[in-house]
Design a protein around this motif. Structure first.
Motif, PDB file in Angstrom:
ATOM      1  N   PHE A 187      37.206 -13.253  35.824  1.00  0.00           N
ATOM      2  CA  PHE A 187      36.397 -12.466  36.756  1.00  0.00           C
ATOM      3  C   PHE A 187      34.930 -12.601  36.347  1.00  0.00           C
ATOM      4  CE2 PHE A 187      40.543 -10.320  36.665  1.00  0.00           C
ATOM      5  CZ  PHE A 187      40.842 -10.271  38.021  1.00  0.00           C
ATOM      6  N   VAL A 188      34.075 -12.967  37.294  1.00  0.00           N
ATOM      7  CA  VAL A 188      32.662 -13.187  37.003  1.00  0.00           C
ATOM      8  C   VAL A 188      31.810 -12.511  38.067  1.00  0.00           C
ATOM      9  CG1 VAL A 188      30.847 -14.905  36.653  1.00  0.00           C
ATOM     10  CG2 VAL A 188      33.181 -15.433  35.955  1.00  0.00           C
ATOM     11  N   GLN A 189      30.718 -11.908  37.639  1.00  0.00           N
ATOM     12  CA  GLN A 189      29.734 -11.406  38.592  1.00  0.00           C
ATOM     13  C   GLN A 189      28.678 -12.482  38.808  1.00  0.00           C
ATOM     14  OE1 GLN A 189      27.425  -7.585  37.884  1.00  0.00           O
ATOM     15  NE2 GLN A 189      25.799  -9.130  38.024  1.00  0.00           N
ATOM     16  N   TYR A 190      28.368 -12.776  40.067  1.00  0.00           N
ATOM     17  CA  TYR A 190      27.314 -13.749  40.337  1.00  0.00           C
ATOM     18  C   TYR A 190      26.031 -13.242  39.671  1.00  0.00           C
ATOM     19  CZ  TYR A 190      24.474 -17.152  42.842  1.00  0.00           C
ATOM     20  OH  TYR A 190      23.612 -18.181  43.151  1.00  0.00           O
ATOM     21  N   PRO A 191      25.379 -14.069  38.841  1.00  0.00           N
ATOM     22  CA  PRO A 191      24.252 -13.585  38.030  1.00  0.00           C
ATOM     23  C   PRO A 191      23.019 -13.233  38.849  1.00  0.00           C
ATOM     24  CG  PRO A 191      24.540 -15.958  37.759  1.00  0.00           C
ATOM     25  CD  PRO A 191      25.717 -15.471  38.551  1.00  0.00           C
ATOM     26  N   VAL A 192      22.453 -12.074  38.541  1.00  0.00           N
ATOM     27  CA  VAL A 192      21.246 -11.597  39.212  1.00  0.00           C
ATOM     28  C   VAL A 192      20.286 -11.008  38.176  1.00  0.00           C
ATOM     29  CG1 VAL A 192      22.382 -11.111  41.410  1.00  0.00           C
ATOM     30  CG2 VAL A 192      22.294  -9.338  39.644  1.00  0.00           C
ATOM     31  N   VAL A 193      19.042 -10.855  38.601  1.00  0.00           N
ATOM     32  CA  VAL A 193      18.023 -10.167  37.803  1.00  0.00           C
ATOM     33  C   VAL A 193      17.282  -9.213  38.720  1.00  0.00           C
ATOM     34  CG1 VAL A 193      17.712 -12.044  36.143  1.00  0.00           C
ATOM     35  CG2 VAL A 193      16.337 -12.005  38.245  1.00  0.00           C
ATOM     36  N   ASP A 194      16.590  -8.256  38.114  1.00  0.00           N
ATOM     37  CA  ASP A 194      15.779  -7.341  38.916  1.00  0.00           C
ATOM     38  C   ASP A 194      14.710  -8.117  39.661  1.00  0.00           C
ATOM     39  OD1 ASP A 194      17.210  -5.166  38.012  1.00  0.00           O
ATOM     40  OD2 ASP A 194      15.828  -4.752  36.352  1.00  0.00           O
ATOM     41  N   ASP A 195      14.499  -7.743  40.903  1.00  0.00           N
ATOM     42  CA  ASP A 195      13.471  -8.378  41.712  1.00  0.00           C
ATOM     43  C   ASP A 195      12.096  -7.966  41.181  1.00  0.00           C
ATOM     44  OD1 ASP A 195      11.758  -9.349  43.611  1.00  0.00           O
ATOM     45  OD2 ASP A 195      12.878  -8.568  45.323  1.00  0.00           O
ATOM     46  N   PRO A 196      11.293  -8.900  40.707  1.00  0.00           N
ATOM     47  CA  PRO A 196       9.982  -8.535  40.164  1.00  0.00           C
ATOM     48  C   PRO A 196       9.022  -8.003  41.212  1.00  0.00           C
ATOM     49  CG  PRO A 196      10.166 -10.915  40.360  1.00  0.00           C
ATOM     50  CD  PRO A 196      11.527 -10.355  40.652  1.00  0.00           C
ATOM     51  N   ASP A 197       9.303  -8.257  42.483  1.00  0.00           N
ATOM     52  CA  ASP A 197       8.394  -7.838  43.550  1.00  0.00           C
ATOM     53  C   ASP A 197       8.854  -6.592  44.298  1.00  0.00           C
ATOM     54  OD1 ASP A 197       6.815 -10.106  43.037  1.00  0.00           O
ATOM     55  OD2 ASP A 197       8.129 -11.333  44.280  1.00  0.00           O
ATOM     56  N   GLN A 198      10.072  -6.121  44.018  1.00  0.00           N
ATOM     57  CA  GLN A 198      10.595  -4.977  44.767  1.00  0.00           C
ATOM     58  C   GLN A 198      11.447  -4.115  43.846  1.00  0.00           C
ATOM     59  OE1 GLN A 198      10.130  -3.921  48.054  1.00  0.00           O
ATOM     60  NE2 GLN A 198      11.214  -2.123  47.312  1.00  0.00           N
ATOM     61  N   TYR A 199      10.994  -2.909  43.573  1.00  0.00           N
ATOM     62  CA  TYR A 199      11.707  -2.009  42.684  1.00  0.00           C
ATOM     63  C   TYR A 199      13.112  -1.718  43.225  1.00  0.00           C
ATOM     64  CZ  TYR A 199      13.086   2.260  40.293  1.00  0.00           C
ATOM     65  OH  TYR A 199      13.780   3.200  39.581  1.00  0.00           O
ATOM     66  N   GLY A 200      14.113  -1.770  42.346  1.00  0.00           N
ATOM     67  CA  GLY A 200      15.468  -1.409  42.715  1.00  0.00           C
ATOM     68  C   GLY A 200      16.267  -2.513  43.356  1.00  0.00           C
ATOM     69  N   ARG A 201      15.684  -3.688  43.581  1.00  0.00           N
ATOM     70  CA  ARG A 201      16.402  -4.805  44.183  1.00  0.00           C
ATOM     71  C   ARG A 201      16.737  -5.853  43.128  1.00  0.00           C
ATOM     72  NH1 ARG A 201      19.033  -3.088  48.308  1.00  0.00           N
ATOM     73  NH2 ARG A 201      17.727  -2.017  49.818  1.00  0.00           N
ATOM     74  N   VAL A 202      17.760  -6.654  43.431  1.00  0.00           N
ATOM     75  CA  VAL A 202      18.113  -7.763  42.551  1.00  0.00           C
ATOM     76  C   VAL A 202      18.089  -9.063  43.354  1.00  0.00           C
ATOM     77  CG1 VAL A 202      19.511  -6.367  40.981  1.00  0.00           C
ATOM     78  CG2 VAL A 202      20.594  -7.429  42.982  1.00  0.00           C
ATOM     79  N   VAL A 203      17.825 -10.148  42.656  1.00  0.00           N
ATOM     80  CA  VAL A 203      17.810 -11.481  43.256  1.00  0.00           C
ATOM     81  C   VAL A 203      18.598 -12.417  42.345  1.00  0.00           C
ATOM     82  CG1 VAL A 203      15.596 -11.179  44.436  1.00  0.00           C
ATOM     83  CG2 VAL A 203      15.641 -12.034  42.082  1.00  0.00           C
ATOM     84  N   PRO A 204      19.050 -13.554  42.850  1.00  0.00           N
ATOM     85  CA  PRO A 204      19.796 -14.484  41.999  1.00  0.00           C
ATOM     86  C   PRO A 204      19.007 -14.871  40.747  1.00  0.00           C
ATOM     87  CG  PRO A 204      20.012 -15.120  44.298  1.00  0.00           C
ATOM     88  CD  PRO A 204      18.979 -14.033  44.258  1.00  0.00           C
TER      89      PRO A 204
END
Length: 444
Positions: free
Chosen positions: A340-357
């Motif tokens: 089981f794997v979660q697709y890797p994401v990081v916090d969006d540097p331009d939008q608080y509370g969002r994640v991007v690949p």
């Protein structure tokens, strides 16, 4: 993912972080951003048909059917139950390789989607939502040599560049930048969700399935419950879930409440919910594989019936021959072979509370899937909502009976065992062999 108790029945609290809010509930401005992700891949078309639910146990349902132990049981269970299964046609049905799901070059891929749509005929009172979104998105990759099954969960709150796609209703949609992943289903159904998954992974997806809330209840009931470890109290006033620290056998609505809780685990994010769900799914798979379930035709039939009678499958997957072939392909898997794997994401540097690949880690995962490479996750790779159980409780390999040599057989070149690589520790997940515990949230 479960019966909820609301102060306002017209509002589902789990929708706080919907298409227009973040994991933390922060408002997201309406805007588009320059494209920064990869190009468009082929996609299938799935006509909307019947309810689909936000239940990660869709993967468990598919695996339960897949792990039927004998040809006769598989054939009887699948052919009987599939007579009443709802099915829909994928637009790429003509592109499905002739060798079929069990011999597909590079492995086979199945997309399982759960939406937050409510069904008035369900035995579960799950509340009301505004719109229909794909809150659960799991890509199952079955390796070509059938030595590994990987389940990749795509976070609902991930921001992506949406590819151009044709919706389930035949309406064409242009590409758009900076779109939340869980808006894809409302836009264009499973078709547009498949498009996004293919774009992100570079894989072709020829099979799809959806499951209802009722299927989750019936699956857990058929197993007689699934043991779940909790390190500290999980209390979620949204779902009504209240579990003390320790091990609990969950089934029925209790299992649904556990799988649905978001604010009750970890940091209250969807990422924490994904890792907590992996705790449940891993335990379920251990019970199915190692707990004598596979030796019980009665239990196997109940599992197949519970899964298939509550799923909508693509016509490419609903064929009894295809399901039996899939079952036989996965018959030899051990818990350690299910990742089981979660697709890797990081916090969006331009939008608080969002994640991007997380582009570097995502590239590693995608390359492994594209090359059909066997891999596992790091020892300390559990996600935000789980942690390793106390002590070394990794399930040992399932014992098998050594094959008896055939004295008449001629010597054949030895086939080298597939090499297993370890993903970077920044890619979270676990194998079904790992015993993990869900972590309660301190904020509830």
């Amino acid at each position: 993912m479960i019966p909820l108790h609301f102060s306002n029945p017209s509002v589902d609290p789990t929708r706080r972080a919907d298409a227009h809010t973040s994991n933390t509930g922060a408002p997201m401005p309406e805007q588009h951003r320059p494209s920064r992700l990869r190009g468009v891949a082929r996609h299938g078309r799935l006509r909307r048909r019947g309810p689909a639910r936000a239940a990660l146990t869709v993967i468990a349902s598919a695996l339960a059917v897949a792990l039927v132990s004998t040809v006769s049981v598989a054939a009887i269970a699948v052919r009987d139950v599939t007579s009443s299964v709802s099915s829909v046609a994928l637009g790429n049905a003509g592109d499905v390789p002739e060798e079929g799901i069990s011999a597909m070059a590079g492995g086979a891929n199945i997309l399982l989607v759960g939406s937050d749509q409510r069904d008035p005929d369900s035995q579960v009172d799950a509340g009301v939502v505004d719109g229909v979104r794909n809150d659960v998105n799991i890509l199952i990759h079955l390796s070509e040599d059938h030595s590994q099954l990987t389940a990749v969960s795509f976070p609902r709150d991930m921001m992506i560049d949406r590819p151009a796609c044709t919706g389930d209703d035949g309406v064409a949609h242009e590409a758009a930048s900076y779109q939340q992943f869980n808006t894809l289903y409302e836009l264009g159904g499973v078709n547009c969700t498949v498009s996004a998954v293919e774009q992100l992974t570079g894989l072709s997806v020829f099979y799809a399935g959806m499951i209802t809330f009722d299927g989750v209840i019936e699956m857990s009931n058929a197993l007689g419950g699934v043991d779940v470890c909790v390190t500290n109290r999980i209390r979620d006033t949204d779902t009504g879930l209240d579990l003390s620290a320790g091990t609990h056998s969950l089934q029925g609505k209790d299992a649904l409440e556990f799988l649905r809780t978001r604010h009750g685990v970890g940091d209250g994010s969807d990422l924490a919910r994904i890792s907590s769900q992996q705790v449940f799914l891993s335990s379920m798979m251990r019970k199915i594989i190692s707990g004598g379930t596979l030796s019980s035709p009665t239990t196997l039939y109940k599992l197949a019936s519970a899964a298939l009678s509550n799923m909508t499958l693509s016509t490419s997957l609903s064929s009894p021959d295809t399901l039996v072939s899939l079952a036989l392909s996965l018959n030899g898997l051990s818990p350690a072979d299910i990742v089981f794997v979660q697709y890797p994401v990081v916090d969006d540097p331009d939008q608080y509370g969002r994640v991007v690949p997380a582009e570097a880690d995502a590239a590693v995962l995608e390359a492994a899937l594209q090359s059909d490479q066997k891999f596992t996750v790091g020892d300390d790779a559990v996600g935000r909502g789980s942690e390793a159980a106390a002590g070394d409780e990794t399930v040992p390999p399932v014992e098998t009976t050594p094959a008896v040599p055939d004295p008449t057989a001629t010597d054949a070149p030895a086939v080298p065992a597939p090499t297993t690589t370890t993903l970077p520790s920044t890619i979270t997940g676990q194998t079904a062999a790992e015993s993990t515990c869900s972590v309660g949230s301190s904020s509830y």
